[in-house]
Design a protein around this motif. Structure first.
Motif, short mmCIF file in Angstrom:
data_model
loop_
_atom_site.label_atom_id
_atom_site.label_comp_id
_atom_site.label_asym_id
_atom_site.label_seq_id
_atom_site.Cartn_x
_atom_site.Cartn_y
_atom_site.Cartn_z
N LEU A 1 -5.42 -4.84 -3.61
CA LEU A 1 -4.64 -3.60 -3.69
C LEU A 1 -4.12 -3.37 -5.11
O LEU A 1 -4.19 -2.25 -5.63
CB LEU A 1 -3.47 -3.63 -2.71
N ALA B 1 -5.29 -0.38 -7.57
CA ALA B 1 -4.31 0.51 -8.15
C ALA B 1 -4.43 0.54 -9.67
O ALA B 1 -4.36 1.60 -10.30
CB ALA B 1 -2.90 0.09 -7.74
N TRP C 1 -1.05 10.99 -4.27
CA TRP C 1 -2.09 11.04 -3.25
C TRP C 1 -3.50 10.78 -3.76
O TRP C 1 -4.19 9.89 -3.26
CB TRP C 1 -2.00 12.38 -2.52
N GLY D 1 -7.52 4.26 -5.35
CA GLY D 1 -7.14 2.86 -5.47
C GLY D 1 -7.38 2.09 -4.19
O GLY D 1 -7.82 0.94 -4.22
N LEU D 2 -7.14 2.73 -3.04
CA LEU D 2 -7.37 2.07 -1.77
C LEU D 2 -8.86 1.83 -1.53
O LEU D 2 -9.26 0.75 -1.10
CB LEU D 2 -6.78 2.90 -0.63
N ALA E 1 -3.93 7.21 -5.13
CA ALA E 1 -3.73 6.20 -4.08
C ALA E 1 -4.97 6.07 -3.22
O ALA E 1 -5.36 4.95 -2.86
CB ALA E 1 -2.53 6.58 -3.22
N GLY F 1 0.82 -1.21 0.00
CA GLY F 1 0.00 0.00 0.00
C GLY F 1 0.85 1.26 0.00
O GLY F 1 0.56 2.23 -0.71
N LEU G 1 2.44 1.63 -3.49
CA LEU G 1 1.45 2.11 -4.46
C LEU G 1 1.11 3.57 -4.21
O LEU G 1 0.91 4.34 -5.15
CB LEU G 1 0.19 1.25 -4.40
N GLY G 2 1.05 3.98 -2.95
CA GLY G 2 0.78 5.38 -2.63
C GLY G 2 1.87 6.30 -3.14
O GLY G 2 1.59 7.37 -3.69
N THR H 1 3.96 5.62 -5.58
CA THR H 1 4.01 5.51 -7.04
C THR H 1 2.86 6.26 -7.71
O THR H 1 3.07 6.97 -8.69
CB THR H 1 3.97 4.04 -7.46
N LEU H 2 1.65 6.10 -7.18
CA LEU H 2 0.48 6.68 -7.83
C LEU H 2 0.24 8.14 -7.48
O LEU H 2 -0.39 8.86 -8.24
CB LEU H 2 -0.77 5.88 -7.45
#
Length: 80
Positions: free
Chosen positions: A66, A70, A27, A33-34, A30, A18, A21-22, A24-25
């Protein structure tokens, strides 16, 4: 933040994924996606309980949800 939701429910790998991914993606994606991951995993759990593949207290991995959340966030971001 994910580690504090349910200390016994999430493994450290889910928290690390998580966080990755946060970072990378970004705010907004993320968070989307979450949220999508929680909804997708909820749907999977309901289907699995209805099909008697697990009981409501059973364990269901969160990592695939997850990744799917994402991917959905990336697709939505690219389409908007």
């Amino acid at each position: 933040m994910l580690a504090f939701v349910n200390l016994r429910g999430l493994g450290l790998g889910d928290v690390k994924l998580g966080a990755l991914l946060g970072v990378t993606l970004g705010w907004p994606a993320a968070v989307g996606g979450l949220l999508a991951a929680f909804v997708l995993n909820g749907v999977v759990i309901v289907i699995m309980v209805a099909a008697r593949r697990t009981d409501p207290a059973g364990e269901v991995p969160f990592g695939p949800a997850l990744v799917a959340g994402a991917a959905l966030a990336v697709v939505v971001h690219l389409l908007s």
